[in-house]
Design a protein around this motif. Sequence first.
Motif, short mmCIF file in Angstrom:
data_model
loop_
_atom_site.label_atom_id
_atom_site.label_comp_id
_atom_site.label_asym_id
_atom_site.label_seq_id
_atom_site.Cartn_x
_atom_site.Cartn_y
_atom_site.Cartn_z
N TRP A 47 13.29 -3.73 17.18
CA TRP A 47 12.31 -2.77 16.69
C TRP A 47 12.50 -2.55 15.19
O TRP A 47 11.54 -2.52 14.43
N LEU A 48 13.76 -2.41 14.76
CA LEU A 48 14.04 -2.13 13.36
C LEU A 48 13.60 -3.29 12.46
O LEU A 48 13.02 -3.06 11.39
N ASP A 49 13.83 -4.52 12.86
CA ASP A 49 13.38 -5.67 12.06
C ASP A 49 11.86 -5.67 11.92
O ASP A 49 11.33 -5.92 10.84
N ALA A 50 11.16 -5.37 13.00
CA ALA A 50 9.69 -5.32 12.94
C ALA A 50 9.23 -4.18 12.04
O ALA A 50 8.31 -4.36 11.23
N LEU A 51 9.85 -3.03 12.14
CA LEU A 51 9.49 -1.89 11.30
C LEU A 51 9.71 -2.20 9.83
O LEU A 51 8.85 -1.92 8.98
N GLN A 52 10.85 -2.78 9.49
CA GLN A 52 11.14 -3.09 8.10
C GLN A 52 10.16 -4.14 7.55
O GLN A 52 9.70 -4.02 6.41
N ALA A 53 9.83 -5.14 8.34
CA ALA A 53 8.86 -6.15 7.90
C ALA A 53 7.48 -5.52 7.72
O ALA A 53 6.76 -5.84 6.76
N GLY A 54 7.09 -4.64 8.61
CA GLY A 54 5.82 -3.94 8.48
C GLY A 54 5.76 -3.06 7.25
O GLY A 54 4.74 -2.98 6.55
N THR A 55 6.87 -2.42 6.94
CA THR A 55 6.94 -1.59 5.74
C THR A 55 6.81 -2.45 4.49
O THR A 55 6.11 -2.07 3.54
N ARG A 56 7.43 -3.62 4.49
CA ARG A 56 7.28 -4.53 3.35
C ARG A 56 5.81 -4.97 3.20
O ARG A 56 5.28 -5.05 2.09
N ALA A 57 5.15 -5.22 4.33
CA ALA A 57 3.73 -5.60 4.29
C ALA A 57 2.89 -4.45 3.73
O ALA A 57 1.97 -4.68 2.93
N LEU A 58 3.19 -3.23 4.10
CA LEU A 58 2.47 -2.07 3.58
C LEU A 58 2.67 -1.94 2.08
O LEU A 58 1.72 -1.68 1.33
N ILE A 59 3.87 -2.16 1.61
CA ILE A 59 4.15 -2.05 0.17
C ILE A 59 3.30 -3.03 -0.62
O ILE A 59 2.88 -2.74 -1.75
N GLU A 60 2.98 -4.17 -0.03
CA GLU A 60 2.15 -5.17 -0.71
C GLU A 60 0.73 -4.65 -0.99
O GLU A 60 0.05 -5.17 -1.86
N TYR A 61 0.30 -3.63 -0.28
CA TYR A 61 -1.03 -3.04 -0.51
C TYR A 61 -1.06 -2.15 -1.75
O TYR A 61 -2.12 -1.78 -2.22
N ALA A 62 0.11 -1.81 -2.28
CA ALA A 62 0.19 -0.95 -3.47
C ALA A 62 0.29 -1.82 -4.71
O ALA A 62 1.29 -2.50 -4.92
N PHE A 63 -0.75 -1.82 -5.53
CA PHE A 63 -0.71 -2.58 -6.77
C PHE A 63 0.23 -1.93 -7.78
O PHE A 63 0.73 -2.57 -8.68
N ASP A 64 0.46 -0.65 -7.63
CA ASP A 64 1.35 0.11 -8.50
C ASP A 64 2.22 0.98 -7.60
O ASP A 64 1.72 1.89 -6.94
N ARG A 66 4.12 3.31 -8.15
CA ARG A 66 4.20 4.73 -8.50
C ARG A 66 3.13 5.56 -7.81
O ARG A 66 3.31 6.76 -7.61
N ILE A 67 1.99 4.92 -7.47
CA ILE A 67 0.88 5.70 -6.89
C ILE A 67 0.46 5.23 -5.50
O ILE A 67 -0.39 5.83 -4.88
N GLY A 68 1.03 4.14 -5.02
CA GLY A 68 0.75 3.68 -3.67
C GLY A 68 -0.56 2.93 -3.55
O GLY A 68 -1.24 2.67 -4.54
N PRO A 69 -0.93 2.57 -2.31
CA PRO A 69 -2.17 1.82 -2.10
C PRO A 69 -3.38 2.72 -2.35
O PRO A 69 -3.44 3.84 -1.88
#
Length: 81
Positions: A47-64, A66-69
Motif C-alpha cells: 500500500w505504501l509503495d502505491a501511495l508514494q508513487a501516486g503522490t509523485r504522480a500528483l506532484i507532476e500536476y504542479a507546474f510550480d 510553491r502553489i500546487g496544481p
Amino acid sequence: MNSRIRRISVLVDEPEQGLFFWVLMEEGGEAPLWLEIESAAQGYDTWLDALQAGTRALIEYAFDERIGPRKLGGDEDAAPV
C-alpha cells in the motif's frame, strides 16, 4: 490570469489481495463528484509503495511546487464549491 488550485486526491485501490494501485481523483463540476484523472498502469506489492508513487504522480500536476496544481480561469476569490 486567474487560477485556482485543483482539488486532486490520491487514493490506493486493492482490486485483488496484495496488489495495490494508486488512483488520482479530481473533484469535478458543481456537485461533489470525484472523477478519475489518472491511475497506475501496474500494481505495487505494498500500500505504501502505491501511495508514494501516486503522490509523485500528483506532484507532476504542479507546474510550480510553491502553489500546487492550478486550473486556469475561475475566480480565485470565489468561495470553494
